[in-house]
Design a protein around this motif. Structure first.
Motif, PDB file in Angstrom:
ATOM      1  N   ALA A 189     -13.035 -20.901 -32.854  1.00 44.80           N
ATOM      2  CA  ALA A 189     -13.244 -20.373 -34.212  1.00 44.80           C
ATOM      3  C   ALA A 189     -11.904 -20.426 -34.930  1.00 44.80           C
ATOM      4  N   PRO A 190     -11.837 -20.695 -36.211  1.00 43.93           N
ATOM      5  CA  PRO A 190     -12.987 -21.116 -37.029  1.00 43.93           C
ATOM      6  C   PRO A 190     -13.232 -22.615 -36.859  1.00 43.93           C
ATOM      7  N   GLU A 191     -14.216 -23.164 -37.562  1.00 46.20           N
ATOM      8  CA  GLU A 191     -14.515 -24.584 -37.507  1.00 46.20           C
ATOM      9  C   GLU A 191     -13.838 -25.315 -38.656  1.00 46.20           C
ATOM     10  N   LEU A 192     -13.514 -26.579 -38.433  1.00 44.24           N
ATOM     11  CA  LEU A 192     -12.916 -27.417 -39.472  1.00 44.24           C
ATOM     12  C   LEU A 192     -14.002 -28.085 -40.304  1.00 44.24           C
ATOM     13  N   ASP A 193     -13.650 -28.493 -41.489  1.00 44.82           N
ATOM     14  CA  ASP A 193     -14.608 -29.244 -42.310  1.00 44.82           C
ATOM     15  C   ASP A 193     -14.049 -30.604 -42.721  1.00 44.82           C
ATOM     16  N   VAL A 194     -12.850 -30.936 -42.217  1.00 45.96           N
ATOM     17  CA  VAL A 194     -12.270 -32.255 -42.501  1.00 45.96           C
ATOM     18  C   VAL A 194     -11.687 -32.811 -41.198  1.00 45.96           C
ATOM     19  N   PRO A 195     -11.564 -34.138 -41.088  1.00 42.48           N
ATOM     20  CA  PRO A 195     -10.949 -34.722 -39.886  1.00 42.48           C
ATOM     21  C   PRO A 195      -9.539 -34.190 -39.683  1.00 42.48           C
ATOM     22  N   ALA A 196      -9.153 -34.083 -38.425  1.00 47.12           N
ATOM     23  CA  ALA A 196      -7.814 -33.565 -38.100  1.00 47.12           C
ATOM     24  C   ALA A 196      -7.378 -34.125 -36.758  1.00 47.12           C
ATOM     25  N   THR A 197      -6.098 -33.989 -36.476  1.00 41.11           N
ATOM     26  CA  THR A 197      -5.555 -34.452 -35.199  1.00 41.11           C
ATOM     27  C   THR A 197      -6.071 -33.559 -34.068  1.00 41.11           C
ATOM     28  N   PHE A 198      -6.370 -34.193 -32.949  1.00 42.51           N
ATOM     29  CA  PHE A 198      -6.778 -33.463 -31.738  1.00 42.51           C
ATOM     30  C   PHE A 198      -5.738 -33.728 -30.656  1.00 42.51           C
ATOM     31  N   VAL A 199      -5.370 -32.688 -29.908  1.00 40.73           N
ATOM     32  CA  VAL A 199      -4.443 -32.865 -28.799  1.00 40.73           C
ATOM     33  C   VAL A 199      -4.955 -32.118 -27.575  1.00 40.73           C
ATOM     34  N   LEU A 200      -4.832 -32.785 -26.438  1.00 39.70           N
ATOM     35  CA  LEU A 200      -5.153 -32.179 -25.142  1.00 39.70           C
ATOM     36  C   LEU A 200      -3.935 -32.374 -24.251  1.00 39.70           C
ATOM     37  N   GLU A 201      -3.446 -31.296 -23.671  1.00 43.22           N
ATOM     38  CA  GLU A 201      -2.331 -31.379 -22.726  1.00 43.22           C
ATOM     39  C   GLU A 201      -2.736 -30.689 -21.433  1.00 43.22           C
ATOM     40  N   VAL A 202      -2.575 -31.411 -20.330  1.00 42.34           N
ATOM     41  CA  VAL A 202      -2.838 -30.859 -18.998  1.00 42.34           C
ATOM     42  C   VAL A 202      -1.490 -30.682 -18.318  1.00 42.34           C
ATOM     43  N   GLY A 203      -1.044 -29.442 -18.194  1.00 39.76           N
ATOM     44  CA  GLY A 203       0.259 -29.155 -17.609  1.00 39.76           C
ATOM     45  C   GLY A 203       0.133 -28.805 -16.141  1.00 39.76           C
ATOM     46  N   SER A 204       0.984 -29.386 -15.337  1.00 42.92           N
ATOM     47  CA  SER A 204       0.875 -29.173 -13.888  1.00 42.92           C
ATOM     48  C   SER A 204       2.254 -29.095 -13.270  1.00 42.92           C
ATOM     49  N   GLU A 205       2.281 -28.769 -11.998  1.00 44.70           N
ATOM     50  CA  GLU A 205       3.497 -28.970 -11.230  1.00 44.70           C
ATOM     51  C   GLU A 205       3.697 -30.477 -11.070  1.00 44.70           C
ATOM     52  N   GLU A 206       4.873 -30.906 -10.710  1.00 41.58           N
ATOM     53  CA  GLU A 206       5.261 -32.316 -10.795  1.00 41.58           C
ATOM     54  C   GLU A 206       4.282 -33.251 -10.085  1.00 41.58           C
ATOM     55  N   LEU A 207       3.744 -34.205 -10.854  1.00 38.03           N
ATOM     56  CA  LEU A 207       2.844 -35.216 -10.312  1.00 38.03           C
ATOM     57  C   LEU A 207       3.650 -36.333  -9.658  1.00 38.03           C
ATOM     58  N   PRO A 208       3.130 -36.930  -8.588  1.00 37.69           N
ATOM     59  CA  PRO A 208       3.783 -38.124  -8.035  1.00 37.69           C
ATOM     60  C   PRO A 208       3.787 -39.242  -9.073  1.00 37.69           C
ATOM     61  N   PRO A 209       4.822 -40.068  -9.094  1.00 39.56           N
ATOM     62  CA  PRO A 209       4.903 -41.139 -10.098  1.00 39.56           C
ATOM     63  C   PRO A 209       3.656 -42.019 -10.171  1.00 39.56           C
ATOM     64  N   ASP A 210       3.109 -42.414  -9.028  1.00 36.99           N
ATOM     65  CA  ASP A 210       1.916 -43.263  -9.043  1.00 36.99           C
ATOM     66  C   ASP A 210       0.728 -42.545  -9.665  1.00 36.99           C
ATOM     67  N   ASP A 211       0.658 -41.244  -9.462  1.00 37.31           N
ATOM     68  CA  ASP A 211      -0.465 -40.487 -10.011  1.00 37.31           C
ATOM     69  C   ASP A 211      -0.361 -40.342 -11.521  1.00 37.31           C
ATOM     70  N   VAL A 212       0.864 -40.286 -12.039  1.00 34.46           N
ATOM     71  CA  VAL A 212       1.021 -40.255 -13.500  1.00 34.46           C
ATOM     72  C   VAL A 212       0.425 -41.526 -14.094  1.00 34.46           C
ATOM     73  N   VAL A 213       0.807 -42.668 -13.534  1.00 36.11           N
ATOM     74  CA  VAL A 213       0.325 -43.955 -14.040  1.00 36.11           C
ATOM     75  C   VAL A 213      -1.188 -44.049 -13.908  1.00 36.11           C
ATOM     76  N   SER A 214      -1.723 -43.655 -12.757  1.00 32.32           N
ATOM     77  CA  SER A 214      -3.165 -43.730 -12.528  1.00 32.32           C
ATOM     78  C   SER A 214      -3.934 -42.848 -13.505  1.00 32.32           C
ATOM     79  N   ALA A 215      -3.469 -41.622 -13.693  1.00 30.82           N
ATOM     80  CA  ALA A 215      -4.165 -40.696 -14.587  1.00 30.82           C
ATOM     81  C   ALA A 215      -4.143 -41.199 -16.027  1.00 30.82           C
TER      82      ALA A 215
END
Length: 1072
Positions: free
Chosen positions: A376-402
């Motif tokens: 809440a509340p809801e938007l009525d116009v297009p806007a930027t969306f962001v998603l961040e998944v924060g974790s403890e340190e990922l292995p380098p290969d897993d960063v690339v894979s994800a």
């Protein structure tokens, strides 16, 4: 206890004394993880030999005054460090345990860890643990290696939610300024098949030095842990050497006025003498049997604790035998089986006994779940969306894979949800995966869809009234009967239909429902659990999801998404609120977080090369590949640090120095311009805003210690010629049915003459035989046992140092080639023969021993062996009949190799060859046409496949297709017919000129066709058959009534159809 752990918000695993070259895989001493007998014995120098004879006095410990020990201001003594850690961890809710009262190889083996991580009871404990490893005995001579070192062990069960922060707080308690130092969590996973235990986590680096191992236990004693535990293991000697600036373990200030050497050097020397020279082998074997018997007797008495104590004694006894070089191949396998079965039985009984007592410490309660919320509340116009998944340190290969997975799945999710959008950017660092979607629509688009219901005859009764079937359909879809209409399908069956309209919902609402599923869909090579209901590469610690200024409060892994992100741990404000999705990137930028992987890599490379230029050198271009990729995924705020080392170390082999810098330290070596000659400098990349002189000095000290280790091993190896090191291979198991590495080395040597003869390389036999005799010897040297990737390289180097012929030294090196994809290949005939012999011995022997690869496992790397052998043969264009080669390898195996196993090896190799050619871009039809006839000769088959593909490129008008079309008719006509092989063509039975003309053309072609000819040459020979064949089939009736004439005609067509045999199978080509 848990409340204290969860409530502490402060900045804050298995490590022995610095085993600097080996890396963390060797840091746990679960019973003798190495597969080699006499590993410590192979380290003995002349000093050790004289010590065993009593002709060398024990080294003298320096006094605090004479050693010149001047601790860094504020650095604790050894005993103060233990006291501070105890006080710190007790203050956050841990019970203080005591060291165990029998030898253990690591703090993990104390029952306070190995047994207590099992079951559902909470357990938070801290304790110092003297850890004994006979194999690390060095008589007190090596500054970085001792047989008894001290770990400090912490177990947190369950995960308190902030274990890394708690750990960093403990470093601060030791006097380490976590804002000044470069502290990083670098992937390091642990597994002990002997104990049925494994975990995922990191080694913790302090200015490039591994000081701690940090692991989330997943399994112990073969049991998947109900409640995963956090294990933190400090290497106290290593940490104190760093803090106090000590260059030798004996110089550590143990307490005020007393050095570590004064406390322990005599016992270190004497126990080394015992471990390596004096421990009675037969007596230890008897003790092993007695401890086994007693452990099993205690199990029968339902006493798991004394049973476990005897398992520990058993383990230590095995390690003593191993250090004495007294464990044979079969004995090793049997000992491992004994310890494995005891570990499983002990853990099972421990769990049973705890359950019988009602789990006295209580049960870990399920973690609370966040309350569901709506955006809440809801938007009525297009806007930027962001998603961040924060974790403890990922292995380098897993960063690339994800990142790759998210780049595919996020647009697909938005399309499925009918959400219009602009560009989608997916980026990541070790601690975060981020998705930024520009101009994301405020709402879903409306939709309308015709939905089919029941057949009309079922939907209405005889009077035309709606039936329950129709009413149920209407209710399900939220429509009325009047909304429905009847329409026939393509088969004429009339069904009830309805147009179902969906009004678009807000983007925030639908994404809040869907984002948890997106995260759950991500997969990794190894996922871990840190709570019972979640799996991910490493623990997730925060979630951010925003559409414009609207927070999308979805929940996953016990967390609820909000509007906060986290910056570097040493930032003034590590947690920052984000005002809107548009502000996200600027918040990271202000916090010095470099989010874009490509940009991060490019900037690192620019800065690294500039640092090298500043000292008059360059960074080798080869560093721009895997090393740069890994480094870029180890940091999120790159800071360049340039360091130097003593030029005296340049006397070590270049490969050793580069291996230590690149593989173990992730440093960029610096070379002279237009040369591969090293300069005494390196460049490393720290994470974040650190104190550069401090971090530089720390990294230089670490590299010095590693090079000192390397110098110690190198000097030791130079005292033992390869021929004298070779017998030690008898103690290294290759495979239980196939014997030791010495046995394998002997088989490779035996194979050389027959393989060289089969390949037409008889002149190479003398050199190849000498090289084969020594090609495995460097596996018994100190340097290669510490850095196995130097196998072959050090063999060549030591052979050169001994003055062996240059061609023999080169063949020793080439015997291990290729080591990986894209590696160099053998260039000399002798090196080629030894390389092929080694790989072929593995393939044939292991297939016979029932160790062939499966779809999911290839523990002996046989796919790599087969591909390497084929690459070597093809690159050298070496003709080798693989059938004869497999037979030769089978003849030298210590076990029977039946026809079925030989056929399986040949089929396995041919499938690898097929895939290699396909990967190289050769058409599948060309590959199969070549392999059907020449698949048992890799070089010839590869050349043939490429030649066929080149001819196919001319299309149907080309001569290959013309010859194929002409030859197809004899093949089809004779296929399936009973044509006696004894039938011969008799010219006096020819009745028509077309027969005579075709036979003459056949005879001319047959004289030119040979088994090894090229495809263009074959076409040259057979192209003249096209016209006679066409005329023959226009005028001649093959299946005439006269039996003799019919047989004569079939015999000629049979011979014609056989012309491509041994060259290519025309039937595999398209259009045949």
């Amino acid at each position: 206890m848990q409340a204290a752990l969860r409530g502490l918000a402060v900045a804050g695993r298995h490590l022995p004394l610095p085993r600097l070259i080996s890396g963390s895989k060797s840091l746990r001493n679960v019973p003798a993880a190495s597969q080699r007998d006499g590993s410590a014995a192979s380290q003995r120098s002349s000093l050790a030999t004289r010590a065993a004879q009593g002709s060398v006095e024990a080294p003298t410990a320096p006094t605090a005054a004479s050693a010149g020990v001047r601790p860094v201001p504020g650095a604790p003594t050894f005993q103060e460090a233990i006291s501070r850690l105890q006080q710190y961890w007790a203050g956050v809710g841990c019970a203080l345990w005591l060291p165990h009262n029998t030898e253990v190889g690591a703090g993990t083996m104390n029952p306070a860890t190995f047994l207590r991580v099992l079951g559902p009871e909470p357990w938070n404990v801290a304790y110092p643990e003297p850890s004994v490893r006979p194999d690390d005995s060095r008589y007190g001579d090596n500054p970085n290696r001792v047989q008894r070192h001290t770990q400090f062990q912490v177990i947190l069960k369950p995960d308190p939610g902030n274990p890394q922060e708690l750990y960093l707080g403990s470093l601060a308690a030791l006097g380490i300024d976590t804002r000044a130092h470069d502290i990083r969590f670098v992937e390091d996973n642990w597994e002990s098949p002997v104990l049925g235990a494994w975990g995922l986590g990191w080694e913790v680096w302090l200015d490039g030095m591994e000081v701690t191992q940090f692991t989330y236990f997943q399994q112990a004693g073969g049991k998947v842990l109900e409640v995963p535990s956090v294990e933190i293991t400090y290497g106290l000697e290593r940490i104190l050497m760093s803090l106090q600036g000590a260059k030798h373990f004996k110089d550590i200030a143990y307490s005020q006025g007393v050095t570590y050497g004064e406390m322990f050097l005599q016992s270190e020397y004497e126990m080394s003498v015992y471990n390596l020279d004096e421990a009675d082998v037969e007596g230890q074997r008897k003790r092993f049997e007695l401890y086994d018997e007693e452990a099993r007797r205690m199990l029968a008495k339902r006493l798991p604790v004394p049973a476990y104590d005897h398992l520990l004694k058993l383990s230590h006894t095995f390690n003593l035998l191993d250090a004495r070089g007294a464990v044979g191949v079969t004995e090793r396998a049997n000992c491992f089986a004994t310890m494995r079965s005891l570990a499983r039985e002990v853990t099972s009984l421990w769990l049973t006994r705890r359950e019988e007592q009602g789990f006295p410490l209580g049960l870990v309660q399920p973690p609370p779940e966040p309350a569901a919320k709506k955006p809440a509340p809801e938007l009525d116009v297009p806007a930027t969306f962001v998603l961040e998944v924060g974790s403890e340190e990922l292995p380098p290969d897993d960063v690339v894979s994800a990142l790759e997975q998210l780049k595919e799945r996020v647009p697909a999710l938005l399309d499925r949800l009918r959400l219009g959008h602009g560009d989608v950017a997916v980026e990541g660092t070790p601690r975060r995966l981020a998705v930024v979607v520009h101009e994301l629509a405020a709402r879903q688009s409306n939709s309308a869809e015709n939905v089919r219901g029941p057949p009309a005859k079922v939907a209405y009764d005889g009077a035309g009234a709606p039936t329950p079937a129709l009413l149920g359909f209407c209710k399900k879809n939220g429509v009325t009967v009047e909304d429905c209409f009847a329409e026939a399908d393509a088969k004429g069956v009339e069904y009830v239909w309805v147009e179902v309209k969906q009004v678009g919902r807000s983007a925030a609402e639908v994404l809040t429902e869907e984002l948890s599923g997106l995260l759950a869909s991500l997969s990794f090579k190894k996922s871990m659990r840190w709570r019972p209901d979640a799996a991910y590469s490493r623990p997730i610690r925060w979630l951010l999801a925003m559409h414009g200024e609207v927070v999308l409060p979805f929940s996953y892994a016990g967390l609820q998404a909000g509007a906060s992100t986290r910056l570097l741990r040493n930032s003034e404000q590590p947690e920052q609120r984000v005002a809107s999705a548009d502000a996200y990137l600027s918040v990271l930028q202000q916090g010095r977080i470099s989010l874009g992987l490509a940009k991060r890599k490019e900037q690192i490379w620019i800065d690294v090369t500039a640092a090298a230029e500043a000292v008059g050198g360059v960074v080798p271009d080869g560093s721009r590949g895997d090393l740069l990729e890994e480094v870029a995924n180890l940091v999120e705020s790159p800071t360049i640090v340039q360091g130097s080392f003593d030029p005296a170390f340049l006397s070590l082999p270049r490969e050793v120095l580069v291996m230590v810098m690149r593989k173990h330290q992730r440093y960029f070596p610096v070379c002279k311009h237009q040369s591969d000659e090293l300069l005494p400098h390196f460049v490393t990349v720290a994470n974040g805003d650190v104190d550069l002189p401090t971090v530089q000095a720390g990294n230089e000290a670490v590299l010095r210690a590693r090079f000192e280790d390397a110098q110690f091993f190198y000097n030791n190896d130079l005292n033992t010629p390869l021929a004298e090191a070779r017998p030690r291979l008898a103690g290294t198991m290759f495979q239980k049915d196939l014997g030791s590495l010495l046995d394998k080395s002997c088989r490779v040597e035996q194979l050389v003459p027959s393989l060289a003869g089969a390949a037409g390389l008889q002149d190479a036999v003398p050199v190849a035989t000498q090289a084969a005799h020594l090609c495995k010897a460097d596996l018994a040297t100190s340097m290669v046992m510490e850095m196995t990737a130097l196998a072959g390289i050090m063999g060549r180097h030591y052979a050169q140092k001994e003055g062996l012929p240059a061609e023999v030294a080169e063949a020793i090196f080439e015997s291990v080639l290729p080591r990986n994809a894209g590696d160099q290949l053998p260039q000399t005939p002798a090196g080629l023969i030894v390389s092929v012999a080694d790989k072929l011995d593995s393939l044939v022997g292991l297939f016979a021993a029932k160790c062939a690869p499966t779809a999911t496992a290839d523990p002996y790397g046989l796919r790599r062996s087969a591909v390497g052998m084929l690459q070597a043969l093809m690159a050298a264009d070496a003709r080798l009949d693989l059938v004869a080669a497999v037979d030769a390898a089978a003849a030298v195996q210590p076990i029977a190799v039946g026809a079925e196993s030989r056929a399986a090896v040949l089929e396995f190799v041919e499938r690898r060859l097929e895939q290699m050619l396909l990967d190289a871009g050769v058409q599948i039809e060309a590959v199969r046409a070549a392999l059907r006839e020449r698949g048992r000769d890799a070089a010839l088959a590869a050349r043939t496949a490429r030649e066929i593909a080149d001819e196919m490129a001319s299309g149907e008008a080309g001569r290959l297709y013309q010859v194929m079309a002409a030859m197809a008719r004899p093949v089809r006509l004779t296929r399936g017919k009973k044509i006696d092989a004894a039938w011969t063509v008799q010219e006096d039975l020819f009745e028509q000129d077309e027969e005579r003309a075709l036979f003459a053309a056949y005879q001319s072609a047959a004289k030119q066709v040979s088994a090894a000819m090229s495809v263009p040459a074959f076409l040259d020979a057979t192209e003249p058959l096209i016209a006679p064949l066409d005329a023959y089939f226009d005028k001649v009736f093959v299946m005439c009534e006269d039996e003799a004439v019919r047989q004569n005609r079939l015999a000629m067509l049979r011979d014609l159809a056989a012309l491509p045999s041994g060259i290519l199978d025309l039937a595999e080509l398209p259009g045949f």
